[in-house]
Design an enzyme around this catalytic site. Structure first.
Site, short mmCIF file in Angstrom:
data_model
loop_
_atom_site.label_atom_id
_atom_site.label_comp_id
_atom_site.label_asym_id
_atom_site.label_seq_id
_atom_site.Cartn_x
_atom_site.Cartn_y
_atom_site.Cartn_z
N LEU A 61 0.85 -1.18 0.00
CA LEU A 61 0.00 0.00 0.00
C LEU A 61 0.90 1.23 0.00
O LEU A 61 2.01 1.20 0.52
CB LEU A 61 -0.90 0.04 1.25
CG LEU A 61 -1.97 -1.05 1.41
CD1 LEU A 61 -2.67 -0.90 2.76
CD2 LEU A 61 -2.99 -0.98 0.28
N ASP A 62 0.40 2.33 -0.57
CA ASP A 62 1.14 3.59 -0.53
C ASP A 62 1.42 3.98 0.92
O ASP A 62 0.65 3.66 1.82
CB ASP A 62 0.34 4.71 -1.18
CG ASP A 62 0.16 4.52 -2.68
OD1 ASP A 62 0.89 3.71 -3.27
OD2 ASP A 62 -0.72 5.20 -3.25
N ARG A 63 2.48 4.73 1.12
CA ARG A 63 2.86 5.18 2.47
C ARG A 63 1.69 5.84 3.20
O ARG A 63 1.47 5.60 4.38
CB ARG A 63 4.03 6.16 2.37
CG ARG A 63 4.46 6.73 3.71
CD ARG A 63 5.38 7.94 3.56
NE ARG A 63 4.68 9.07 2.98
CZ ARG A 63 5.22 10.30 2.88
NH1 ARG A 63 6.44 10.53 3.32
NH2 ARG A 63 4.54 11.28 2.34
N THR A 65 -1.54 5.60 2.70
CA THR A 65 -2.78 4.82 2.78
C THR A 65 -2.72 3.87 3.97
O THR A 65 -1.67 3.27 4.24
CB THR A 65 -2.98 3.99 1.49
OG1 THR A 65 -2.94 4.85 0.36
CG2 THR A 65 -4.30 3.24 1.51
N ARG A 162 -5.91 7.37 -6.40
CA ARG A 162 -5.59 8.79 -6.20
C ARG A 162 -5.67 9.56 -7.52
O ARG A 162 -6.24 10.66 -7.59
CB ARG A 162 -4.20 8.90 -5.57
CG ARG A 162 -4.11 8.15 -4.25
CD ARG A 162 -2.69 7.91 -3.78
NE ARG A 162 -2.01 9.13 -3.39
CZ ARG A 162 -0.82 9.15 -2.80
NH1 ARG A 162 -0.19 8.02 -2.53
NH2 ARG A 162 -0.25 10.30 -2.46
#
Length: 214
Positions: A61-63, A65, A162
């Protein structure tokens, strides 16, 4: 990111563990895997491996999120889960808070994406060079000029949700890359709420959830 990385110190939040799987609720602000350089070493997989030494990466997962992440605890489980993600047999559902009042109740976004090389790691919509990216959405509550959205990506492009929300004209609140209001929110308002997959042992369908924190 390299200059201001100060990840949260929350203890590991284990959703589920068995002989094959480890499900963790990742906090916002923590990298999934190490970045480049010792200052970016702290990440979810290293924290998981301190408690579960055999934990292996399956996805990320993105940082910024939060939410459900699965790790494999055996090599065979890692292969099994990796194929499920590759073949899009998993089902992921996210909750987001976005700018503006979204019109319509449901929809599907088909906008191809590719990395924006001069501005990487940013991604952007590109009809000539982009790879297929598909997101289903369902509108939730509308309040004070914002909308709660349930998002289901059918593809797994980097920053897909996003970029798709930004392209729709409703960027995610607090997004440091694709919205101009990051300073107004304590975090990016995007959370991986649920993950459905087939258990590597026996193939039964299982679903794991992490409560939405906003």
């Amino acid at each position: 990111m390299s200059s201001d990385y100060s990840p949260p110190s929350d203890p590991l939040d284990v959703i589920h563990e068995d002989s094959e799987l480890l499900l963790v609720n990742k906090p916002a602000g923590l990298l999934s895997v190490p970045g480049k350089g010792p200052h970016l070493a702290d990440c979810l997989i290293s924290r998981a491996q301190q408690v579960f030494p055999t934990a292996l990466l399956v996805h990320r997962l993105d940082r910024d999120t939060s939410g459900v992440m699965v790790f494999a605890l055996t090599k065979s489980a890692q292969r099994h889960l990796g194929l499920q993600f590759e073949r899009r047999h998993t089902k992921k559902t996210y909750m987001a808070l976005v700018h503006g009042e979204v019109q319509g109740k449901t929809g599907e976004i088909h906008l191809p994406m590719v990395v924006d090389w001069p501005n990487r790691p940013l991604q952007h919509v590109n009809f000539e060079h982009g790879k297929q990216a598909v997101t289903q959405w369902r509108r939730g509550a509308v309040k004070d000029g914002t909308t709660r959205m349930r998002l289901s990506p059918h593809t797994g492009r980097s920053h897909q949700l996003r970029v798709h929300m930004q392209a729709m004209g409703h960027p995610i609140l607090g997004d440091p890359f694709y919205s101009d209001d990051a300073d107004l929110y304590p975090r990016m308002m995007l959370h991986a709420e649920s993950l459905k997959l087939r258990h590597p042992q026996g193939g039964r369908a299982v679903e794991f959830k992490a409560k939405v924190p906003f």
